[in-house]
Design a protein around this motif. Structure first.
Motif, mmCIF file in Angstrom:
data_model
loop_
_atom_site.group_PDB
_atom_site.id
_atom_site.type_symbol
_atom_site.label_atom_id
_atom_site.label_comp_id
_atom_site.label_asym_id
_atom_site.label_seq_id
_atom_site.Cartn_x
_atom_site.Cartn_y
_atom_site.Cartn_z
ATOM 1 N N ALA A 1 3.508 0.964 14.689
ATOM 2 C CA ALA A 1 2.592 1.553 13.707
ATOM 3 C C ALA A 1 3.335 2.439 12.727
ATOM 4 O O ALA A 1 2.840 2.732 11.655
ATOM 5 N N ARG A 2 4.548 2.910 13.118
ATOM 6 C CA ARG A 2 5.287 3.792 12.212
ATOM 7 C C ARG A 2 6.347 3.045 11.443
ATOM 8 O O ARG A 2 7.148 3.654 10.756
ATOM 9 N N GLY A 3 6.346 1.770 11.568
ATOM 10 C CA GLY A 3 7.483 1.016 11.048
ATOM 11 C C GLY A 3 7.359 0.305 9.720
ATOM 12 O O GLY A 3 8.344 -0.230 9.258
ATOM 13 N N PRO A 4 6.171 0.228 9.063
ATOM 14 C CA PRO A 4 6.099 -0.620 7.861
ATOM 15 C C PRO A 4 6.992 -0.108 6.750
ATOM 16 O O PRO A 4 7.126 1.097 6.545
ATOM 17 N N VAL A 5 7.640 -1.043 6.070
ATOM 18 C CA VAL A 5 8.529 -0.705 4.964
ATOM 19 C C VAL A 5 7.867 -1.159 3.675
ATOM 20 O O VAL A 5 7.534 -2.335 3.531
ATOM 21 N N THR A 6 7.680 -0.229 2.757
ATOM 22 C CA THR A 6 6.976 -0.534 1.505
ATOM 23 C C THR A 6 7.913 -0.417 0.318
ATOM 24 O O THR A 6 8.636 0.568 0.194
ATOM 25 N N ILE A 7 7.904 -1.433 -0.518
ATOM 26 C CA ILE A 7 8.692 -1.392 -1.751
ATOM 27 C C ILE A 7 7.717 -1.558 -2.904
ATOM 28 O O ILE A 7 7.062 -2.596 -3.027
ATOM 29 N N SER A 8 7.598 -0.523 -3.752
ATOM 30 C CA SER A 8 6.638 -0.656 -4.849
ATOM 31 C C SER A 8 7.368 -0.792 -6.174
ATOM 32 O O SER A 8 8.532 -0.431 -6.319
ATOM 33 N N GLY A 9 6.662 -1.324 -7.143
ATOM 34 C CA GLY A 9 7.226 -1.485 -8.478
ATOM 35 C C GLY A 9 8.246 -2.592 -8.581
ATOM 36 O O GLY A 9 9.181 -2.514 -9.369
ATOM 37 N N LEU A 10 8.075 -3.632 -7.768
ATOM 38 C CA LEU A 10 8.971 -4.780 -7.867
ATOM 39 C C LEU A 10 8.468 -5.738 -8.935
ATOM 40 O O LEU A 10 7.273 -5.921 -9.088
ATOM 41 N N ALA A 11 9.380 -6.362 -9.655
ATOM 42 C CA ALA A 11 8.961 -7.410 -10.580
ATOM 43 C C ALA A 11 8.334 -8.527 -9.760
ATOM 44 O O ALA A 11 8.801 -8.866 -8.675
ATOM 45 N N ALA A 12 7.248 -9.093 -10.281
ATOM 46 C CA ALA A 12 6.488 -10.075 -9.518
ATOM 47 C C ALA A 12 7.350 -11.229 -9.035
ATOM 48 O O ALA A 12 7.242 -11.692 -7.900
ATOM 49 N N ARG A 13 8.246 -11.670 -9.894
ATOM 50 C CA ARG A 13 9.071 -12.815 -9.507
ATOM 51 C C ARG A 13 10.015 -12.464 -8.358
ATOM 52 O O ARG A 13 10.197 -13.238 -7.420
ATOM 53 N N THR A 14 10.605 -11.274 -8.435
ATOM 54 C CA THR A 14 11.503 -10.845 -7.358
ATOM 55 C C THR A 14 10.744 -10.766 -6.041
ATOM 56 O O THR A 14 11.234 -11.208 -5.001
ATOM 57 N N ALA A 15 9.524 -10.228 -6.114
ATOM 58 C CA ALA A 15 8.731 -10.105 -4.901
ATOM 59 C C ALA A 15 8.447 -11.480 -4.302
ATOM 60 O O ALA A 15 8.569 -11.679 -3.093
ATOM 61 N N ASP A 16 8.076 -12.422 -5.153
ATOM 62 C CA ASP A 16 7.801 -13.770 -4.639
ATOM 63 C C ASP A 16 9.031 -14.378 -3.997
ATOM 64 O O ASP A 16 8.954 -14.999 -2.930
ATOM 65 N N GLN A 17 10.172 -14.175 -4.631
ATOM 66 C CA GLN A 17 11.403 -14.711 -4.038
ATOM 67 C C GLN A 17 11.663 -14.097 -2.672
ATOM 68 O O GLN A 17 12.029 -14.783 -1.716
ATOM 69 N N LEU A 18 11.436 -12.765 -2.582
ATOM 70 C CA LEU A 18 11.649 -12.094 -1.307
ATOM 71 C C LEU A 18 10.722 -12.637 -0.233
ATOM 72 O O LEU A 18 11.129 -12.866 0.910
ATOM 73 N N VAL A 19 9.460 -12.826 -0.598
ATOM 74 C CA VAL A 19 8.495 -13.329 0.373
ATOM 75 C C VAL A 19 8.939 -14.696 0.882
ATOM 76 O O VAL A 19 8.956 -14.955 2.084
ATOM 77 N N ASP A 20 9.325 -15.576 -0.049
ATOM 78 C CA ASP A 20 9.768 -16.905 0.377
ATOM 79 C C ASP A 20 10.963 -16.803 1.307
ATOM 80 O O ASP A 20 11.006 -17.419 2.365
ATOM 81 N N HIS A 21 11.926 -15.974 0.884
ATOM 82 C CA HIS A 21 13.140 -15.842 1.683
ATOM 83 C C HIS A 21 12.812 -15.347 3.088
ATOM 84 O O HIS A 21 13.281 -15.881 4.089
ATOM 85 N N LEU A 22 11.994 -14.300 3.173
ATOM 86 C CA LEU A 22 11.710 -13.708 4.476
ATOM 87 C C LEU A 22 10.855 -14.617 5.345
ATOM 88 O O LEU A 22 11.055 -14.697 6.549
ATOM 89 N N THR A 23 9.884 -15.287 4.754
ATOM 90 C CA THR A 23 9.059 -16.173 5.581
ATOM 91 C C THR A 23 9.907 -17.294 6.141
ATOM 92 O O THR A 23 9.729 -17.687 7.288
ATOM 93 N N ALA A 24 10.833 -17.793 5.342
ATOM 94 C CA ALA A 24 11.700 -18.855 5.851
ATOM 95 C C ALA A 24 12.551 -18.343 6.997
ATOM 96 O O ALA A 24 12.682 -18.990 8.037
#
Lengths: 496, 169
Positions: free
Chosen positions: B138-161
């Motif tokens: 419960a104390r562990g979530p990591v939040t990154i705000s203000g990311l460019a939308a494209r970078t965020a999408d790339q990160l999501v794809d990378h991490l889900t894979a």
């Protein structure tokens, strides 16, 4: 259609028919408890007819509605213990069917409040241990006591169900009640008494004050004011402790820890050992000075943590041992973890830098300044104020300094082969031994002042217990080295 | 000797910054409550037919809001941009924020449970995304705000894979 219903009804079992009666009695007790005082107050302040007319129908209504609800609940609830699955059908308006795979059932907890006990009934909560609360567990309430025991025997994995000495890790010792008056509960009740007094201060000073001063006199009044809350706190703490922990027994049974306790309401909690990730020893100030400590389990699976709701953190605590003498707590901790000496016992924790002590002394000084300022303001208004100011300052200075030094000496940490041990706190000293395998990640926080003092607070995040356990005010570099060594392979690429 | 060497270890800051557009996003976000509040307070203070002394019931809070607003609109967005950094390596997600009170969070990729992106209506206007990674703690979530939308999408794809290969408790 009737044929099919009859045959399936034979398989499905019902709750105890005494359910309705138990509900009616509970409702009646509650109605009387709340209704009679209201009745009396209204009768005295307004008039008897009005009081009767407004409270009695309400009380009768409450009892009737609750009895009806209980009867409906009894009618609608059926359960079935099949060869592979346990099924529960319930719900008055919304039909709910819950199905649990029998080989995933990990906990069968049996509780019985006084009214249930009167009728020989009990409440059974069956869980898979993965999620508790509404989602992952079945509640049967009430069933006959023998049926509850039979259900537990049938549903839990087979194992040694003997209550012999090997299985029992700890038993209640009546001598422990001497720790109740110095525990946190007592302090909270004591403080609460003064809060109530403060709230009634207006009435006390204006209406009751002069009368009291005349009949009792100042010295006796002061005595009552000082001793009264203490007495109430002691009695309340004793009563709560006895009710909670009488008949306490901690056992190990086929891979699970079983905690039984309770006087009026009996409780039995199961904790799977595979979910245990460590222990936390709690020593509130009063209890610590009396030489006692409490053990709480750090375990997963008590609350579904992926909800990430901060308020559920307290629900994730299971107390394995109430306040008991420290040697006994150490023995039980070692027995629970299955080691010769519990990691929380060993005395050699690495101390934290003197800068941490300086920080705490600074906080003490700030508190003293705060008290001085407010007492000074009081002194300007009240003629007795200067005496209060001086005595208050002396008392607060001594207490604050002592607490600051004590808090500093509590700080410490140690890395064992299997556990990370960390200790902090003065009002409540906590020593946590967290399994290194259970550590997920790290949070490192540094306030501006910590950074100047080269200190940091390191939190080891874990799926168990409160979600994170802290190493407070450790030297920044040493803390990072500790994190790196506790979980090799995670932090190295970010260190320099 | 060993101890003094350990004492010099530090945690280097993460490599990447938030997208520069995030400064404007945070500025607008704060202005959206500061400006209307000022307008309402000052407007009521001027327009209502009340005695002059009573007008200060509106002007005084307006001054407070103006002072606070100056900080949150003028200073805070730049402060956040300067001090919010993130990095995703092969092993872990690492994010840091703050300066008066610095918080660094590191979560191993092998223990990630969910990967979420959030886009409020204002965020979408600026083409930004908030990226959250949760673990079983419960104390562990990591939040990154203000990311460019494209970078965020790339990160999501990378991490889900990467996280697909294995259970995460």
């Amino acid at each position: 259609m009737t044929e099919r219903v009859a045959s399936s009804a034979e398989r499905w079992r019902r709750l105890s028919p005494l359910a309705t009666l138990a509900y009616a009695l509970s409702a009646a007790a509650l109605a009387l408890l709340l209704g009679v005082p209201t009745l009396l107050v209204l009768a005295v302040t307004v008039s008897w007819p009005v009081a009767l007319v407004s409270t009695v129908p309400a009380m009768v209504l409450v009892v009737l509605v609750t009895t009806l609800a209980g009867w409906l609940l009894w009618r609608r609830t059926r359960y079935d213990v099949g060869p592979e699955r346990f099924r529960l059908r319930s719900g008055v308006f919304v039909h709910r069917e819950l199905s649990l795979a029998r080989d995933r059932i990990r906990a069968v907890d049996i509780t019985a409040d006084p009214i249930y006990r009167l009728f020989g009934l009990a409440r059974v909560q069956i869980g898979t241990g993965e999620q508790t609360g509404e989602a992952g567990s079945a509640v049967l309430s009430p069933v006959r006591r023998e049926e509850a025991a039979a259900l537990r025997a049938a549903l839990l994995p087979p194992g040694t169900d003997r209550a012999d000495a090997d299985g029992v890790l700890a038993r209640f010792d009546p001598a422990w009640i001497r720790y109740a008056p110095v525990s946190l509960t007592a302090m909270v009740v004591w403080a609460g008494c003064y809060i109530v007094i403060a709230q009634q201060l207006d009435w006390l000073i204006k209406d009751a004050g002069p009368w009291l001063l005349q009949t009792i006199g100042v010295p006796l009044l002061v005595l009552i004011g000082a001793a009264g809350p203490i007495l109430i706190a002691v009695v309340a703490a004793l009563a709560l402790f006895v009710e909670n922990w009488w008949n306490y027994r901690l056992e190990r049974q086929s891979g699970a820890l079983l905690i039984r306790r309770g006087l009026l309401t009996t409780r039995a909690t199961t904790l799977q050992e595979s979910r245990l990730r460590g222990l936390e020893i709690l020593e509130p100030l009063g209890t610590r000075l009396a030489g006692a400590a409490e053990i709480q389990a750090i375990s997963t699976g008590l609350v579904n943590q992926s909800d990430h709701s901060e308020r559920d953190k307290t629900a994730n605590r299971v107390t394995l041992l109430p306040y008991a003498p420290r040697p006994e707590a150490d023995r039980v901790a070692a027995a629970v973890l299955g080691v010769r000496q519990a990691p929380t016992t060993a005395p050699d924790l690495a101390p934290h830098p003197p800068a941490a002590r300086a920080r705490r002394l600074r906080w003490a000084a700030l508190t003293m300044i705060g008290v001085a300022v407010s007492a000074g303001a009081l002194a300007l208004v009240w003629s007795w104020g200067w005496i209060v100011l001086v005595t208050g300052l002396i008392v607060v200075a001594a207490a604050a300094t002592w607490l600051a030094l004590d808090a500093y000496s509590s700080l410490g940490h140690r890395l064992d082969p299997a556990y990370l041990v960390m200790r902090s706190g003065s009002l409540v000293r906590r020593t946590a031994a967290l399994e290194r395998d259970g550590i997920i990640g790290w949070n490192l926080t540094q306030s501006f002042f910590q950074r100047r003092a080269h200190l940091a607070t390191l939190t080891a995040t874990t799926a168990a217990g409160s979600g994170g356990y802290r190493v407070v005010d450790v030297d920044a570099g040493i803390g990072l080295a500790l994190a790196r060594d506790a979980r090799p392979g995670l932090l190295e690429e970010f260190l320099q | 000797m060993h101890k003094t060497l350990e004492s010099t270890i530090t945690l280097r800051p993460p490599r990447h910054r938030a997208d520069p557009r995030s400064v404007r996003w945070w500025t607008v976000q704060q202005a959206l409550w500061v400006v209307p509040s000022l307008v309402v307070l000052i407007g009521l203070g001027l327009a209502l037919p009340i005695p002059d002394l009573a007008r200060w019931w509106f002007f005084a809070p307006a001054v407070a809001v103006a002072l606070v607003g100056l900080v949150v609109v003028g200073v805070l967005p730049r402060y956040r941009y300067r001090n919010h950094r993130w990095e995703v390596s092969d092993q872990a997600v690492y994010a840091r924020r703050g300066w008066l009170w610095v918080e660094s969070r590191i979560a191993p990729i092998s223990r990630i449970q969910t990967v979420d992106t959030r886009r409020g209506p204002l965020e979408q206007r600026f083409g930004l995304t908030t990226f959250v990674v949760t673990t079983a703690s419960a104390r562990g979530p990591v939040t990154i705000s203000g990311l460019a939308a494209r970078t965020a999408d790339q990160l999501v794809d990378h991490l889900t894979a990467v996280t697909q290969e294995g259970d995460a408790t």
